[in-house]
Scaffold this motif. Structure first.
Motif, PDB file in Angstrom:
ATOM      1  N   SER A 162      -5.005  64.961  21.253  1.00  0.00           N
ATOM      2  CA  SER A 162      -4.676  64.020  20.084  1.00  0.00           C
ATOM      3  C   SER A 162      -3.263  63.475  20.761  1.00  0.00           C
ATOM      4  CB  SER A 162      -4.275  64.603  18.764  1.00  0.00           C
ATOM      5  OG  SER A 162      -3.740  63.230  18.038  1.00  0.00           O
ATOM      6  N   ALA A 163      -2.339  64.311  21.272  1.00  0.00           N
ATOM      7  CA  ALA A 163      -1.195  63.636  21.874  1.00  0.00           C
ATOM      8  C   ALA A 163      -1.554  62.690  23.399  1.00  0.00           C
ATOM      9  CB  ALA A 163      -0.218  64.760  22.374  1.00  0.00           C
ATOM     10  N   VAL A 164      -2.568  63.342  23.978  1.00  0.00           N
ATOM     11  CA  VAL A 164      -3.001  62.490  25.428  1.00  0.00           C
ATOM     12  C   VAL A 164      -3.681  61.396  25.019  1.00  0.00           C
ATOM     13  CG1 VAL A 164      -4.548  62.605  27.175  1.00  0.00           C
ATOM     14  CG2 VAL A 164      -3.247  64.750  26.881  1.00  0.00           C
ATOM     15  N   HIS A 165      -4.443  61.438  23.759  1.00  0.00           N
ATOM     16  CA  HIS A 165      -5.094  60.282  23.444  1.00  0.00           C
ATOM     17  C   HIS A 165      -4.300  59.266  22.761  1.00  0.00           C
ATOM     18  CE1 HIS A 165      -8.631  58.748  20.482  1.00  0.00           C
ATOM     19  NE2 HIS A 165      -7.859  57.690  21.207  1.00  0.00           N
ATOM     20  N   VAL A 166      -3.185  59.422  22.010  1.00  0.00           N
ATOM     21  CA  VAL A 166      -1.962  58.389  21.475  1.00  0.00           C
ATOM     22  C   VAL A 166      -1.412  58.079  22.823  1.00  0.00           C
ATOM     23  CG1 VAL A 166       0.150  58.530  20.344  1.00  0.00           C
ATOM     24  CG2 VAL A 166      -1.772  59.781  19.393  1.00  0.00           C
ATOM     25  N   ALA A 167      -0.892  58.660  23.761  1.00  0.00           N
ATOM     26  CA  ALA A 167      -0.189  58.092  24.783  1.00  0.00           C
ATOM     27  C   ALA A 167      -1.225  57.201  25.527  1.00  0.00           C
ATOM     28  CB  ALA A 167       0.345  59.231  25.827  1.00  0.00           C
ATOM     29  N   ALA A 168      -2.441  57.632  26.024  1.00  0.00           N
ATOM     30  CA  ALA A 168      -3.276  56.685  26.812  1.00  0.00           C
ATOM     31  C   ALA A 168      -3.530  55.498  25.816  1.00  0.00           C
ATOM     32  CB  ALA A 168      -4.616  57.357  27.047  1.00  0.00           C
ATOM     33  N   TYR A 169      -3.589  55.621  24.716  1.00  0.00           N
ATOM     34  CA  TYR A 169      -4.057  54.276  23.952  1.00  0.00           C
ATOM     35  C   TYR A 169      -2.897  53.468  23.849  1.00  0.00           C
ATOM     36  CZ  TYR A 169      -5.768  51.976  19.738  1.00  0.00           C
ATOM     37  OH  TYR A 169      -6.536  50.866  18.846  1.00  0.00           O
ATOM     38  N   GLN A 170      -1.586  53.995  23.759  1.00  0.00           N
ATOM     39  CA  GLN A 170      -0.508  53.265  23.681  1.00  0.00           C
ATOM     40  C   GLN A 170      -0.028  52.496  25.113  1.00  0.00           C
ATOM     41  OE1 GLN A 170       2.353  55.968  22.028  1.00  0.00           O
ATOM     42  NE2 GLN A 170       2.251  55.219  20.264  1.00  0.00           N
ATOM     43  N   LEU A 171      -0.252  53.329  25.991  1.00  0.00           N
ATOM     44  CA  LEU A 171      -0.018  52.741  27.358  1.00  0.00           C
ATOM     45  C   LEU A 171      -1.175  51.402  27.631  1.00  0.00           C
ATOM     46  CD1 LEU A 171       0.842  56.059  29.322  1.00  0.00           C
ATOM     47  CD2 LEU A 171       2.413  53.920  28.950  1.00  0.00           C
ATOM     48  N   SER A 172      -2.235  51.757  27.220  1.00  0.00           N
ATOM     49  CA  SER A 172      -3.500  50.731  27.883  1.00  0.00           C
ATOM     50  C   SER A 172      -3.542  49.809  26.778  1.00  0.00           C
ATOM     51  CB  SER A 172      -4.603  51.410  27.881  1.00  0.00           C
ATOM     52  OG  SER A 172      -5.243  51.901  26.853  1.00  0.00           O
ATOM     53  N   GLY A 173      -2.937  49.745  25.784  1.00  0.00           N
ATOM     54  CA  GLY A 173      -2.954  48.645  24.487  1.00  0.00           C
ATOM     55  C   GLY A 173      -4.511  48.945  23.893  1.00  0.00           C
TER      56      GLY A 173
END
Length: 153
Positions: free
Chosen positions: A22-33
């Motif tokens: 979940s933490a990786v998902h959030v970071a990837a989502y935020q960084l990639s818009g």
């Protein structure tokens, strides 16, 4: 009487793995818009980020969740995979309904509330059509899984 929930879903190791994913998902989502992580791989269902304020910690907590777009409303499900208790993020938004929802690059302040019985009855079949596992999750628990409606402020 609910159907038995698969035992591996309640193991401490599975819980740790899911928190890390979940933490990786959030970071990837935020960084990639939202270009990365904007769709759930297995079903293709859309994913948003929900940010609540911790009811005790007062810190911001962000979770990736499947959502149903309903006009200008965003509808999410507090399923936790059919766990017997509501997710922490649900308790956070009942304590403070002011949330932030990110869909793709767009971040919107919203106000969250639990759907009433009539709204849930109308939305639940649409949510199950979006992600059929919700029906299994409901069958694994005695609690009525809350449907949450986020509305623009």
């Amino acid at each position: 009487m609910p159907k038995p929930r698969p035992a591996h879903l309640d193991s401490p190791a599975f819980t740790r793995i899911m928190k890390a994913v979940s933490a990786v998902h959030v970071a990837a989502y935020q960084l990639s818009g939202g270009r990365i992580g904007g769709r759930f791989p297995r079903s293709g269902a859309p994913v948003c980020l929900l940010t609540t304020i911790g009811r005790r910690s007062r810190t911001h907590r962000t979770k990736p969740l499947l959502y149903l777009q309903d006009g200008d409303r965003v509808v999410i499900v507090a399923s936790v995979g059919g766990h017997p208790r509501h997710p922490a993020w649900y308790h956070n938004l009942t304590a403070n309904p002011n949330v932030l929802v990110q869909i793709g690059p767009d971040r919107r302040p919203m106000r969250a509330r639990t759907a009433d019985a009539a709204e849930r009855e109308e939305l639940w079949p649409r949510l199950v059509a979006l992600y059929s596992d919700y029906a299994d999750y409901q069958s694994w628990t005695d609690r009525e899984i809350p449907v949450v409606i986020c509305e623009p402020v």
